[in-house]
Scaffold this motif. Structure first.
Motif, PDB file in Angstrom:
ATOM      1  N   GLU A 183      35.121 -15.185 -26.476  1.00 14.35           N
ATOM      2  CA  GLU A 183      35.576 -14.774 -25.423  1.00 14.35           C
ATOM      3  C   GLU A 183      34.819 -15.262 -24.260  1.00 14.35           C
ATOM      4  OE1 GLU A 183      37.874 -11.142 -25.120  1.00 14.35           O
ATOM      5  OE2 GLU A 183      38.398 -11.310 -27.315  1.00 14.35           O
ATOM      6  N   ALA A 184      33.440 -14.933 -24.208  1.00 14.98           N
ATOM      7  CA  ALA A 184      32.445 -14.926 -22.979  1.00 14.98           C
ATOM      8  C   ALA A 184      32.315 -16.470 -22.861  1.00 14.98           C
ATOM      9  CB  ALA A 184      31.158 -14.254 -23.014  1.00 14.98           C
ATOM     10  N   ALA A 185      32.593 -17.258 -23.941  1.00 13.87           N
ATOM     11  CA  ALA A 185      32.219 -18.700 -23.877  1.00 13.87           C
ATOM     12  C   ALA A 185      33.168 -19.710 -23.559  1.00 13.87           C
ATOM     13  CB  ALA A 185      31.525 -19.026 -25.004  1.00 13.87           C
ATOM     14  N   LEU A 186      34.425 -19.011 -23.615  1.00 10.84           N
ATOM     15  CA  LEU A 186      35.818 -20.082 -23.741  1.00 10.84           C
ATOM     16  C   LEU A 186      35.767 -20.904 -22.260  1.00 10.84           C
ATOM     17  CD1 LEU A 186      38.528 -17.557 -24.798  1.00 10.84           C
ATOM     18  CD2 LEU A 186      37.545 -19.461 -26.124  1.00 10.84           C
ATOM     19  N   ASP A 187      35.506 -20.266 -21.267  1.00  9.94           N
ATOM     20  CA  ASP A 187      35.519 -20.878 -19.857  1.00  9.94           C
ATOM     21  C   ASP A 187      34.511 -22.148 -19.768  1.00  9.94           C
ATOM     22  OD1 ASP A 187      37.377 -19.156 -18.812  1.00  9.94           O
ATOM     23  OD2 ASP A 187      36.108 -18.041 -17.821  1.00  9.94           O
ATOM     24  N   GLU A 188      33.393 -21.887 -20.328  1.00  9.89           N
ATOM     25  CA  GLU A 188      32.379 -22.973 -20.550  1.00  9.89           C
ATOM     26  C   GLU A 188      32.733 -23.945 -21.488  1.00  9.89           C
ATOM     27  OE1 GLU A 188      27.466 -23.504 -20.806  1.00  9.89           O
ATOM     28  OE2 GLU A 188      28.606 -21.479 -20.698  1.00  9.89           O
ATOM     29  N   ILE A 189      33.397 -23.623 -22.579  1.00 11.27           N
ATOM     30  CA  ILE A 189      33.884 -24.754 -23.618  1.00 11.27           C
ATOM     31  C   ILE A 189      35.097 -25.563 -23.024  1.00 11.27           C
ATOM     32  CG2 ILE A 189      34.897 -25.053 -25.939  1.00 11.27           C
ATOM     33  CD1 ILE A 189      33.703 -22.417 -26.698  1.00 11.27           C
ATOM     34  N   LEU A 190      35.863 -24.854 -22.202  1.00  7.63           N
ATOM     35  CA  LEU A 190      37.150 -25.426 -21.491  1.00  7.63           C
ATOM     36  C   LEU A 190      36.517 -26.644 -20.744  1.00  7.63           C
ATOM     37  CD1 LEU A 190      40.087 -25.836 -21.099  1.00  7.63           C
ATOM     38  CD2 LEU A 190      39.770 -23.885 -19.387  1.00  7.63           C
ATOM     39  N   ILE A 191      35.355 -26.433 -19.714  1.00 11.76           N
ATOM     40  CA  ILE A 191      35.032 -27.470 -19.132  1.00 11.76           C
ATOM     41  C   ILE A 191      34.185 -28.514 -19.816  1.00 11.76           C
ATOM     42  CG2 ILE A 191      33.306 -27.770 -17.271  1.00 11.76           C
ATOM     43  CD1 ILE A 191      33.635 -24.725 -16.347  1.00 11.76           C
ATOM     44  N   THR A 192      33.482 -28.259 -20.883  1.00  9.16           N
ATOM     45  CA  THR A 192      32.977 -29.424 -21.397  1.00  9.16           C
ATOM     46  C   THR A 192      33.450 -29.932 -22.561  1.00  9.16           C
ATOM     47  OG1 THR A 192      31.711 -27.699 -22.957  1.00  9.16           O
ATOM     48  CG2 THR A 192      30.782 -28.344 -20.710  1.00  9.16           C
ATOM     49  N   GLN A 193      34.750 -29.509 -23.026  1.00  7.24           N
ATOM     50  CA  GLN A 193      35.137 -29.887 -24.373  1.00  7.24           C
ATOM     51  C   GLN A 193      35.655 -31.530 -24.364  1.00  7.24           C
ATOM     52  OE1 GLN A 193      39.293 -29.105 -25.172  1.00  7.24           O
ATOM     53  NE2 GLN A 193      39.884 -28.665 -22.997  1.00  7.24           N
ATOM     54  N   GLU A 194      35.704 -32.099 -23.266  1.00  9.42           N
ATOM     55  CA  GLU A 194      35.921 -33.520 -23.228  1.00  9.42           C
ATOM     56  C   GLU A 194      34.513 -34.198 -23.617  1.00  9.42           C
ATOM     57  OE1 GLU A 194      38.586 -35.519 -23.580  1.00  9.42           O
ATOM     58  OE2 GLU A 194      39.778 -33.496 -23.787  1.00  9.42           O
ATOM     59  N   LYS A 195      33.431 -33.621 -23.591  1.00  8.78           N
ATOM     60  CA  LYS A 195      32.130 -34.167 -23.607  1.00  8.78           C
ATOM     61  C   LYS A 195      31.341 -33.668 -24.852  1.00  8.78           C
ATOM     62  CE  LYS A 195      31.572 -34.565 -18.626  1.00  8.78           C
ATOM     63  NZ  LYS A 195      30.705 -34.249 -17.264  1.00  8.78           N
ATOM     64  N   ALA A 196      31.946 -32.781 -25.765  1.00 10.27           N
ATOM     65  CA  ALA A 196      31.447 -32.471 -26.928  1.00 10.27           C
ATOM     66  C   ALA A 196      32.344 -32.435 -28.058  1.00 10.27           C
ATOM     67  CB  ALA A 196      30.642 -30.856 -26.749  1.00 10.27           C
ATOM     68  N   LEU A 197      31.669 -32.530 -29.465  1.00  3.20           N
ATOM     69  CA  LEU A 197      32.494 -32.596 -30.484  1.00  3.20           C
ATOM     70  C   LEU A 197      32.834 -31.194 -30.590  1.00  3.20           C
ATOM     71  CD1 LEU A 197      33.558 -34.477 -32.695  1.00  3.20           C
ATOM     72  CD2 LEU A 197      31.684 -34.248 -33.964  1.00  3.20           C
ATOM     73  N   ILE A 198      34.000 -30.416 -30.940  1.00  2.00           N
ATOM     74  CA  ILE A 198      34.388 -29.252 -31.017  1.00  2.00           C
ATOM     75  C   ILE A 198      34.796 -28.952 -32.601  1.00  2.00           C
ATOM     76  CG2 ILE A 198      35.706 -27.128 -30.766  1.00  2.00           C
ATOM     77  CD1 ILE A 198      35.809 -28.252 -27.603  1.00  2.00           C
ATOM     78  N   LEU A 199      33.852 -28.269 -33.460  1.00  2.00           N
ATOM     79  CA  LEU A 199      34.253 -27.795 -34.815  1.00  2.00           C
ATOM     80  C   LEU A 199      34.562 -26.239 -34.865  1.00  2.00           C
ATOM     81  CD1 LEU A 199      31.351 -29.605 -36.833  1.00  2.00           C
ATOM     82  CD2 LEU A 199      33.470 -30.458 -35.922  1.00  2.00           C
TER      83      LEU A 199
END
Length: 472
Positions: A183-199
């Motif tokens: 939960e604490a990481a969701l905002d940061e993942i949202l910002i970077t999801q187009e620049k990283a491969l998410i598994l």
């Protein structure tokens, strides 16, 4: 790397008759005659090896060294591990010992080595102990779920319509587990999801979707029926088509036939032969006790870039076991009552998980991976019980443009009845003398966990019955 200092051999072995010293030591241990594997912790030149081999002619002996320098001096030719090599202790032991009961494995310490190697000796010993714990947990899981895994494998072959191919990239990889720290990481993942491969572990999908995050691969390896609850979100959003990275032994809903799948092959001979016979592309990922461990293995194959873990807590926050929302929420709320409110259910579940000890086993595996690649594997979001090198990922992915996609569908022509053809191929291999013994060793514990001797005919009949149920 620790080298043998001057005078070490005199501290490890008798100056007068080291062979007799080893014989007396082994005799005093009163070892179980049913032991199949002996793991020797820093036996020096290895005088214990011939003693054990003469006493236990059918047992296998494996040597783990705490220091280097004995490579050309050992008086035996048994498999030996030395620090500083490519393999860790756990990886080495995995390659040497098949799926056997923990009671049939015995660690033997050469106690004089403690005073010479100290912490290095204790580290090797602890890793060997952790390996046995994990192997025993895996064996018990195999006994409980083995037949279901085989059934799932053949059933899922008929769900497969869009097998995926992949290419290796250098893009950063984010692995999401369903721990509270996600939960604490969701905002940061949202910002970077187009620049990283998410598994994403399938259990983390509800929390990701709720935050507007759509992973590139949803990873599923769990063979239990409860795992279906984690995959149902894949079909609720009609505007998103998810790609799956799945073990064919996993429990998959029938709706998965409409989704692209990257197949995870556990590396066993029986799975490899069937997939080869059917010309199905796959990635070899060793079976692990937790889906996030499989996701990490997959990330190391798909990308040479940094890997960031979030929600892989390996711990419980107060009584919270998972990020919100979670696939089992509906079960808790649906069964809530005045006498058993959701809060109480959550408390009992967290106590059970904590008492089970599985997190400790998984943590040992992740800790081992961190020791191999400390500058490549990181965590963020907080709450991780193993990784202390927490860092933000926004700065780490700076410079990457909009993400490309690294998967495409394999459109090769195949027979429509993969289940039937795969089973027929496996039965042919069981009749082939080149493969029969190895296949029996793999399939017997899965299909007949309580039988000491399983014939090829028994295996063939079991496979025919499974294929007959799920074949087209």
């Amino acid at each position: 790397m620790i080298k043998i200092p001057a005078g070490v051999l005199e501290k490890l072995h008798s100056r007068y008759n080291p062979q007799a010293e080893a014989e007396r030591y082994i005799e005093a241990l009163n070892l179980n005659t049913e032991t199949e594997y002996f793991i020797l912790i820093e036996p020096g030149l290895g005088y214990m090896v011939p003693v054990l081999q003469n006493k236990f002619k059918n047992s296998q002996i494996i040597v783990l060294h705490a220091g280097s320098g004995f490579e050309k001096k050992e008086i035996h030719t048994k498999p030996s591990w030395y620090p500083g090599g490519e393999l860790t202790v756990m990886s080495f032991l995995e390659g040497q010992i098949p799926d056997v009961e923990a009671a049939k494995i015995r660690i033997i310490e050469w106690r004089p080595a403690i005073s010479v190697y100290g912490e290095a000796y204790l580290k090797v010993l602890s890793q060997a102990v952790e390996y046995i714990k994990r192997a025993d947990a895996g064996r018990r899981t195999t006994a409980a779920f083995g037949k279901r895994w085989v059934k799932n494998f053949f059933r899922n072959l008929n769900l497969l319509k869009q097998p995926l191919l992949y290419r290796i990239t250098d893009i950063p990889v984010i692995i999401t587990g369903a721990g509270p720290g996600l939960e604490a990481a969701l905002d940061e993942i949202l910002i970077t999801q187009e620049k990283a491969l998410i598994l994403a572990a399938s259990s983390s999908l509800p929390a990701l979707e709720n935050a507007g995050i759509f992973p590139d691969l949803v990873v599923s390896t769990d063979g239990g029926l409860w795992a279906l609850n984690h995959l149902y979100p894949c079909f609720r959003n009609i505007n998103t088509v998810y790609s799956l990275a799945v073990s064919l032994s996993a429990a998959l809903p029938s709706q998965c036939r409409n989704l692209p799948m990257l197949l995870l092959n556990d590396g066993s001979l029986w799975q490899s032969l069937v997939l080869k016979e059917l010309s199905l592309p796959s990635v070899i990922i060793q079976q692990r006790g937790t889906v996030t461990a499989s996701a990490l293995d997959l990330a190391l194959i798909l990308s040479t870039g940094n890997i960031y873990l979030c929600g892989v807590d390996l711990s419980i926050h107060d009584i919270r076991t998972h990020a919100r929302p979670y696939g089992f929420d509906q079960i808790f709320f649906g069964s809530a009552s005045r006498l058993m409110p959701v809060y109480s259910q959550t408390f009992f579940r967290s106590s059970k998980i904590r008492g089970g000890g599985s997190y400790d086993i998984y943590a040992a595996w992740f800790r081992n991976q961190l020791s191999i690649l400390p500058k490549r594997i990181f965590s963020f979001g907080g709450g991780n019980a193993v990784f202390e090198n927490k860092k933000h990922i926004i700065s780490s992915v700076h410079g990457y443009g909009k993400k490309e996609y690294f998967f495409k569908t394999d459109n090769a022509a195949r027979s429509p009845d993969l289940c039937k053809n795969g089973a027929a191929a496996l039965i042919r291999y069981l009749e082939d003398a080149r493969y029969a013994e190895s296949l029996n060793g793999e399939l017997a514990p899965l299909l007949f966990p309580n039988e000491k001797k399983v014939s090829a005919g028994m295996l063939q009949k079991a496979i025919e019955e499974i294929a007959g149920r799920w074949g087209a």
